[in-house]
Motif scaffolding. Sequence first.
Motif, PDB file in Angstrom:
ATOM      1  N   PRO A  42       0.793  -1.227   0.000  1.00  9.43           N
ATOM      2  CA  PRO A  42       0.000   0.000   0.000  1.00  9.43           C
ATOM      3  C   PRO A  42       0.830   1.285   0.000  1.00  9.43           C
ATOM      4  CG  PRO A  42      -0.940  -1.590   1.517  1.00  9.43           C
ATOM      5  CD  PRO A  42       0.373  -2.155   1.073  1.00  9.43           C
ATOM      6  N   GLN A  43       2.102   1.220   0.377  1.00  4.54           N
ATOM      7  CA  GLN A  43       2.944   2.407   0.315  1.00  4.54           C
ATOM      8  C   GLN A  43       3.325   2.763  -1.121  1.00  4.54           C
ATOM      9  OE1 GLN A  43       6.137   2.749   3.266  1.00  4.54           O
ATOM     10  NE2 GLN A  43       5.252   1.019   4.370  1.00  4.54           N
ATOM     11  N   ALA A  44       3.236   1.794  -2.030  1.00  2.00           N
ATOM     12  CA  ALA A  44       3.461   2.014  -3.465  1.00  2.00           C
ATOM     13  C   ALA A  44       4.836   2.602  -3.780  1.00  2.00           C
ATOM     14  CB  ALA A  44       2.358   2.892  -4.045  1.00  2.00           C
ATOM     15  N   ASN A  45       5.847   2.269  -2.992  1.00  2.00           N
ATOM     16  CA  ASN A  45       7.187   2.790  -3.258  1.00  2.00           C
ATOM     17  C   ASN A  45       7.758   2.257  -4.568  1.00  2.00           C
ATOM     18  OD1 ASN A  45       7.406   4.364  -0.905  1.00  2.00           O
ATOM     19  ND2 ASN A  45       7.986   2.582   0.309  1.00  2.00           N
ATOM     20  N   LEU A  46       7.455   1.009  -4.892  1.00  2.00           N
ATOM     21  CA  LEU A  46       7.953   0.450  -6.141  1.00  2.00           C
ATOM     22  C   LEU A  46       7.351   1.175  -7.338  1.00  2.00           C
ATOM     23  CD1 LEU A  46       9.627  -1.758  -7.554  1.00  2.00           C
ATOM     24  CD2 LEU A  46       7.605  -3.212  -7.480  1.00  2.00           C
ATOM     25  N   THR A  47       6.078   1.483  -7.256  1.00  2.00           N
ATOM     26  CA  THR A  47       5.418   2.204  -8.342  1.00  2.00           C
ATOM     27  C   THR A  47       6.057   3.572  -8.557  1.00  2.00           C
ATOM     28  OG1 THR A  47       3.328   1.068  -7.942  1.00  2.00           O
ATOM     29  CG2 THR A  47       3.207   3.155  -9.100  1.00  2.00           C
ATOM     30  N   SER A  48       6.385   4.257  -7.455  1.00  3.93           N
ATOM     31  CA  SER A  48       7.002   5.574  -7.587  1.00  3.93           C
ATOM     32  C   SER A  48       8.428   5.480  -8.114  1.00  3.93           C
ATOM     33  CB  SER A  48       6.983   6.311  -6.245  1.00  3.93           C
ATOM     34  OG  SER A  48       7.765   5.634  -5.273  1.00  3.93           O
ATOM     35  N   ALA A  49       9.052   4.301  -7.994  1.00  3.45           N
ATOM     36  CA  ALA A  49      10.378   4.115  -8.589  1.00  3.45           C
ATOM     37  C   ALA A  49      10.279   3.978 -10.105  1.00  3.45           C
ATOM     38  CB  ALA A  49      11.055   2.891  -7.988  1.00  3.45           C
ATOM     39  N   PHE A  50       9.211   3.360 -10.564  1.00  4.28           N
ATOM     40  CA  PHE A  50       9.029   3.161 -12.005  1.00  4.28           C
ATOM     41  C   PHE A  50       8.434   4.388 -12.700  1.00  4.28           C
ATOM     42  CE2 PHE A  50       9.003  -1.541 -11.112  1.00  4.28           C
ATOM     43  CZ  PHE A  50       9.985  -1.888 -12.026  1.00  4.28           C
ATOM     44  N   TRP A  60      -3.422   7.497 -10.634  1.00  3.51           N
ATOM     45  CA  TRP A  60      -4.278   7.660  -9.453  1.00  3.51           C
ATOM     46  C   TRP A  60      -5.416   8.660  -9.665  1.00  3.51           C
ATOM     47  CZ3 TRP A  60       0.602   8.226  -5.893  1.00  3.51           C
ATOM     48  CH2 TRP A  60       1.146   6.959  -5.671  1.00  3.51           C
ATOM     49  N   SER A  61      -5.606   9.104 -10.880  1.00  3.79           N
ATOM     50  CA  SER A  61      -6.629  10.101 -11.162  1.00  3.79           C
ATOM     51  C   SER A  61      -8.024   9.594 -10.802  1.00  3.79           C
ATOM     52  CB  SER A  61      -6.597  10.493 -12.640  1.00  3.79           C
ATOM     53  OG  SER A  61      -7.704  11.288 -12.972  1.00  3.79           O
ATOM     54  N   ASP A  62      -8.829  10.483 -10.242  1.00  2.00           N
ATOM     55  CA  ASP A  62     -10.218  10.145  -9.914  1.00  2.00           C
ATOM     56  C   ASP A  62     -11.124  10.216 -11.142  1.00  2.00           C
ATOM     57  OD1 ASP A  62      -9.641   9.768  -7.218  1.00  2.00           O
ATOM     58  OD2 ASP A  62      -9.980  11.879  -6.731  1.00  2.00           O
ATOM     59  N   ASP A  63     -10.569  10.673 -12.255  1.00  2.00           N
ATOM     60  CA  ASP A  63     -11.393  10.870 -13.450  1.00  2.00           C
ATOM     61  C   ASP A  63     -11.587   9.598 -14.271  1.00  2.00           C
ATOM     62  OD1 ASP A  63     -11.572  13.551 -12.803  1.00  2.00           O
ATOM     63  OD2 ASP A  63      -9.798  14.090 -13.982  1.00  2.00           O
ATOM     64  N   THR A  64     -10.814   8.579 -13.950  1.00  2.00           N
ATOM     65  CA  THR A  64     -10.910   7.355 -14.731  1.00  2.00           C
ATOM     66  C   THR A  64     -11.598   6.246 -13.939  1.00  2.00           C
ATOM     67  OG1 THR A  64      -9.661   5.644 -15.895  1.00  2.00           O
ATOM     68  CG2 THR A  64      -8.604   6.622 -13.974  1.00  2.00           C
ATOM     69  N   HIS A  65     -12.352   5.446 -14.640  1.00  2.00           N
ATOM     70  CA  HIS A  65     -12.993   4.281 -14.015  1.00  2.00           C
ATOM     71  C   HIS A  65     -12.280   2.990 -14.407  1.00  2.00           C
ATOM     72  CE1 HIS A  65     -16.320   6.713 -12.536  1.00  2.00           C
ATOM     73  NE2 HIS A  65     -16.427   7.256 -13.733  1.00  2.00           N
ATOM     74  N   ASP A  66     -11.152   3.126 -15.110  1.00  2.00           N
ATOM     75  CA  ASP A  66     -10.381   1.955 -15.501  1.00  2.00           C
ATOM     76  C   ASP A  66      -9.593   1.417 -14.306  1.00  2.00           C
ATOM     77  OD1 ASP A  66     -11.220   2.143 -18.152  1.00  2.00           O
ATOM     78  OD2 ASP A  66      -9.589   3.510 -18.685  1.00  2.00           O
ATOM     79  N   ALA A  67      -9.199   0.146 -14.392  1.00  2.00           N
ATOM     80  CA  ALA A  67      -8.432  -0.498 -13.326  1.00  2.00           C
ATOM     81  C   ALA A  67      -6.949  -0.170 -13.514  1.00  2.00           C
ATOM     82  CB  ALA A  67      -8.660  -2.002 -13.337  1.00  2.00           C
ATOM     83  N   THR A  68      -6.587   1.081 -13.211  1.00  2.00           N
ATOM     84  CA  THR A  68      -5.221   1.548 -13.436  1.00  2.00           C
ATOM     85  C   THR A  68      -4.259   1.153 -12.321  1.00  2.00           C
ATOM     86  OG1 THR A  68      -5.849   3.664 -12.428  1.00  2.00           O
ATOM     87  CG2 THR A  68      -5.959   3.512 -14.850  1.00  2.00           C
ATOM     88  N   THR A  69      -4.779   0.580 -11.232  1.00  2.00           N
ATOM     89  CA  THR A  69      -3.938   0.111 -10.132  1.00  2.00           C
ATOM     90  C   THR A  69      -4.430  -1.266  -9.694  1.00  2.00           C
ATOM     91  OG1 THR A  69      -5.310   0.962  -8.314  1.00  2.00           O
ATOM     92  CG2 THR A  69      -3.734   2.500  -9.321  1.00  2.00           C
ATOM     93  N   ASP A 101      -1.229   1.279  -5.020  1.00  2.00           N
ATOM     94  CA  ASP A 101      -2.250   2.275  -4.705  1.00  2.00           C
ATOM     95  C   ASP A 101      -2.337   2.405  -3.186  1.00  2.00           C
ATOM     96  OD1 ASP A 101      -4.661   3.749  -4.399  1.00  2.00           O
ATOM     97  OD2 ASP A 101      -5.473   2.899  -6.235  1.00  2.00           O
ATOM     98  N   LEU A 102      -2.240   3.637  -2.688  1.00  2.00           N
ATOM     99  CA  LEU A 102      -2.348   3.833  -1.240  1.00  2.00           C
ATOM    100  C   LEU A 102      -3.702   3.374  -0.709  1.00  2.00           C
ATOM    101  CD1 LEU A 102       0.069   5.704  -2.080  1.00  2.00           C
ATOM    102  CD2 LEU A 102      -0.575   7.148  -0.146  1.00  2.00           C
ATOM    103  N   ALA A 103      -4.708   3.355  -1.567  1.00  2.00           N
ATOM    104  CA  ALA A 103      -6.049   2.927  -1.144  1.00  2.00           C
ATOM    105  C   ALA A 103      -6.127   1.419  -0.914  1.00  2.00           C
ATOM    106  CB  ALA A 103      -7.080   3.337  -2.199  1.00  2.00           C
ATOM    107  N   LEU A 104      -5.102   0.687  -1.317  1.00  2.00           N
ATOM    108  CA  LEU A 104      -5.135  -0.763  -1.136  1.00  2.00           C
ATOM    109  C   LEU A 104      -5.257  -1.147   0.334  1.00  2.00           C
ATOM    110  CD1 LEU A 104      -4.893  -3.593  -2.420  1.00  2.00           C
ATOM    111  CD2 LEU A 104      -2.398  -3.380  -2.209  1.00  2.00           C
ATOM    112  N   SER A 105      -4.754  -0.297   1.214  1.00  2.00           N
ATOM    113  CA  SER A 105      -4.831  -0.611   2.651  1.00  2.00           C
ATOM    114  C   SER A 105      -6.272  -0.800   3.117  1.00  2.00           C
ATOM    115  CB  SER A 105      -4.158   0.486   3.466  1.00  2.00           C
ATOM    116  OG  SER A 105      -4.771   1.738   3.226  1.00  2.00           O
TER     117      SER A 105
END
Length: 344
Positions: A42-50, A60-69, A101-105
């Motif tokens: 949930p900290q998503a540190n790996l994602t921020s590395a990529f 992480w946009s709220d405008d999309t309904h796609d499964a981006t995370t 995604d931080l919301a995974l928690s």
Amino acid sequence: MTIPVLTFFNNKGGVGKTSLVYHLSWMWAELGISVLVVDCDPQANLTSAFLDEDALLDVWSDDTHDATTIYRAIKPLTAVGDIKPAVLRTIDPCLHLIPGDLALSSFEDHLSEYWGKLLDESQRERAFYVMSAFWRTAQASAKACGAQIILFDVGPNLGAINRSALISSDFIVVPLVADLFSLQGLRNLGPAVRRWRDDWSMRKCSWTTPSIELPLGSIAPLGYIALQHDIRLSRPVKAYSRWLKRIPGDYRTFVLAESTALDENLAIENDQHCLAQLKHYRSLMPMAQEARKPIFQLRPADGAIGAHLTAVSAARMDFDRLAKIVDDRMKQHLAARLSNRSTK
């Protein structure tokens, strides 16, 4: 045929786990082995590395309904739905990412609740859908992008998210540093992993007519990686050496649950379970983070000159060797598993 899942795991933080996943995934991609990385921390540190900040905002946009995370892919399970196809980020032709995604928690309590319901016949099917969500999402995504290996990155804890990720794993590798806290982590990690593996097997057997494919949950340990601390004159400092000597025995006792006595003079360099001893490459890490690339891809244009360039070359050899060792161990385990099935 399912794609093998490998997780780097230690419930002690600060052992370089995320950095190992990042660098090994890049090295396998360089070797032509297609990799899917799933960020289940949930900290998503790996994602921020990529991904840079602009890409993260898009993901992480709220405008999309796609499964981006990974969370958005499994979120429908919090209601009455099932997983959605994850939108992959292509980092390299052979390297793909399901962002964290931080919301995974917020999914932790859901996973904890449904673990108990796996044994409730009236709720069993739904519970298996929930508990296999990470694995099913990863498998579908890996097949879509042609990945040969799936890597999970997880947080340093023994919570419900990690339990779900680990029962989705065929193999684990344990990163360590030679200190008291890291070795204490082995005492907690080993029994927890064996308990999760046994509990998952028992729960799977209770569902005699499954409607979906489920992870095997073998969670086979491949070995450990020791990250070096300070080195003086090419020799470990006294405190480091003290804890280093305990690693082979503690790994066998607490991770492998072996009761046979071990030669106390066994050096870690001669231990079959030691996959590698890696330097921290501290001077290169800030440079690599700034350039948004693994340390073994640094160039003079990134600031890697003189001694730094020599260290880059050494890092390349280290990670090339480690990637090949881990890949070979996975293949050996998979071959043995197929052989055992054919003889039954």
